[in-house]
Each structure stands twice: as structure tokens, then as C-alpha cells.
Write an enzyme that holds these catalytic residues in place. Structure first.
Site, PDB file in Angstrom:
ATOM      1  N   HIS A 176       0.834  -1.204   0.000  1.00 60.12           N
ATOM      2  CA  HIS A 176       0.000   0.000   0.000  1.00 60.12           C
ATOM      3  C   HIS A 176       0.871   1.257   0.000  1.00 60.12           C
ATOM      4  CE1 HIS A 176      -2.525   3.058   2.250  1.00 60.12           C
ATOM      5  NE2 HIS A 176      -3.353   2.717   1.274  1.00 60.12           N
ATOM      6  N   HIS A 194      -1.093  10.894  -2.775  1.00 60.50           N
ATOM      7  CA  HIS A 194      -2.395  10.595  -2.186  1.00 60.50           C
ATOM      8  C   HIS A 194      -3.213  11.833  -1.839  1.00 60.50           C
ATOM      9  CE1 HIS A 194      -5.205   9.761   1.165  1.00 60.50           C
ATOM     10  NE2 HIS A 194      -5.461   8.664   0.482  1.00 60.50           N
TER      11      HIS A 194
END
Length: 276
Positions: A32, A73
Site C-alpha cells: 500500500h 495521495h
């Protein structure tokens, strides 16, 4: 390799556990954002994960002011970089001067999605499209590098994924957005799985948290319903070894983690490591 519960049989090239090959029938491990929170979504984090044995990298992309697709992100730069303000207000030339985390040592630079595509030709990329502006550039780059079988497009907005598919030379694997996942969770409990399955017929997998807003999503019944519809279940974000073993015993098809070494050791203990 231990005996795992039967996997869904839909053969999806992106999903190396769905067809024939060394990972056939095995759970997949996803790093991740590179599975290194101190330098998330950087080339250094991704390289370390691949060296450890990961074949699947999860990442996010956002669009710079000049149209460049950046692996990042947050909507703003403040949390993890030396910059401030919204990423979309900066050009790539400006963003390339910034540095990312590493215990506030700021050693890593930001990364363009195109550069990550070029880094490996045998590593799968699980990409969360964070803004609508990312769609045309993502499609252009996937077409240019003929990366259709090694990328998966994800988004909370399912309409964004439909737009991506229309702009590609050929389809890529996709996971689904929140609304379709919620429908499968809620309608499945009252036996209305088939209509949802038709809606999700072009989806390769569901990528979900264990629970959301106090509702348990990943249950044995949910996994069975997904598998009957030919959908894999990938769960995020799992960092504890006991939780990993529990979910794998339930029959989930993949785990996403921030703890690269922990998940690698769990997979190694189950005979499915390294995955490269």
C-alpha cells in the site's frame, strides 16, 4: 502450498492468481503506497517493496496544473512534503523540487506516474484515480506503454472508471466504487445478489476495508457472494499478522498493507513468497 478455499475462476490477466501459473489460486500481497509510510508513494518505497518480493504495488495519482500525473495521495502537499498548498495548483517543474518524508529527512522526490510505468514491465500497479482530471492522461499513458494487463484502475467514483475504459485501446481491470460495494453488502443480505452481479460484470475485484462506518463488510457470507459473482475480494488496510492469517483463512484473495515485512512473512509461512 496449503490448501486455500476455491478462488473465483474468472481469468483476469492482471490478477496472476486467477489463471494458470505459479500464483494460481494463491492470495496476492499488495504494498500500500509502497508499504513504507515514512516515504509513501515514492520510487524508493516501491523499489524496496519489489526487492522484498512484492509484485503488486498500490498507489494514488493526482493531476498537476500542467496535466502531469503525479503519484500522490493527498489533495494538499503539507502532510508529507516540503511543499504547501494543493498539488493541483503546482506544475511538475515546481513539484519536482519538493521532497517527501523519510523521518522528516526529506530524502525522496515526488514521482511521475509515467516514470513508474517505465520502471518495471512485470510488476502490477493498482492505481487509485484521485481526481477526474487524471482520467485522460491515465488512459493516454496506459495506451502508450501498452500496460493494459499490468494496471488496475480504482476509484470511489465508479463513473470515473467507466470514462477510463472508454478512452483506452482495450479494457483494463477495475475495482468498484463505494455505491456498488454497498449494494452488494446490503442487497446480498436479503438475497438480491444477481442484480448487483449484473452491474458488476465488468469489475475484476472488490477492494474493501474490513469494516466501514461500524458495519462489518468482510464476512464469510460477503466473500461467498463475491466469489459466486466471479469477483475477487482484496482487503485494506491490514497490518497485524493475526488479522492477516484470519482473513486469509476466510478466503480473501488479496491483502493490502503498510507493513511490508509483516505481510511478506505471513505469505512466506503459507508458501506463497516471494511473489515475483
Amino acid at each position: 502450498m496449503p490448501g486455500y478455499p476455491p478462488r473465483p475462476r474468472r481469468d483476469v490477466p492482471y490478477l496472476l492468481n486467477s489463471g494458470e501459473g505459479p500464483l494460481s489460486g494463491s492470495p496476492l500481497a499488495f504494498a500500500h503506497r509502497g508499504a513504507d509510510p515514512q516515504r509513501e508513494n515514492t520510487l524508493g518505497a516501491f523499489r524496496a517493496a519489489v526487492a522484498l518480493g512484492y509484485r503488486y504495488l498500490e498507489l494514488d495519482v493526482r493531476t498537476a496544473r500542467c496535466g502531469t500525473l503525479v503519484v500522490f495521495h493527498d489533495a494538499t502537499l503539507d502532510r508529507v512534503t516540503t511543499g504547501t498548498g494543493r498539488l493541483s495548483d503546482h506544475t511538475w517543474e515546481e513539484l519536482s523540487q519538493l521532497r517527501v518524508g523519510c523521518d522528516a529527512g526529506y530524502e525522496e522526490g515526488l514521482l511521475r506516474f509515467e516514470d513508474l510505468l517505465r520502471e518495471w514491465d512485470d510488476v502490477r500497479l493498482n492505481i487509485d484515480l484521485k481526481d477526474a482530471a487524471a482520467v485522460p492522461e491515465f488512459a493516454r499513458l496506459v495506451n502508450r506503454y501498452q500496460a493494459h494487463e499490468r494496471v488496475l484502475a480504482a476509484s470511489f467514483e465508479h463513473s470515473r472508471l467507466r470514462k477510463v475504459q472508454r478512452q483506452l485501446d482495450r479494457p483494463v481491470a477495475i475495482s468498484t466504487g463505494q455505491s456498488a460495494t454497498a449494494a452488494l453488502v446490503l442487497l446480498g443480505r436479503i438475497g438480491l445478489t444477481r442484480p448487483v452481479g449484473r452491474v458488476l460484470r465488468d469489475v475484476a475485484c472488490l477492494q474493501v476495508p474490513v469494516q466501514h462506518a461500524g458495519i462489518r463488510i468482510v464476512t464469510p457470507g460477503f466473500i461467498r457472494r463475491c466469489h459466486r459473482a466471479g469477483l475477487q475480494v482484496h482487503v485494506w488496510l491490514v497490518n497485524d499478522a493475526r488479522d492477516m492469517h484470519h482473513l486469509l483463512d476466510l478466503g480473501v484473495d488479496g491483502l493490502m498493507t503498510d507493513s511490508a515485512t509483516v505481510l511478506a512473512e505471513v505469505m512466506r509461512s503459507r508458501g506463497v513468497w516471494p511473489q515475483r
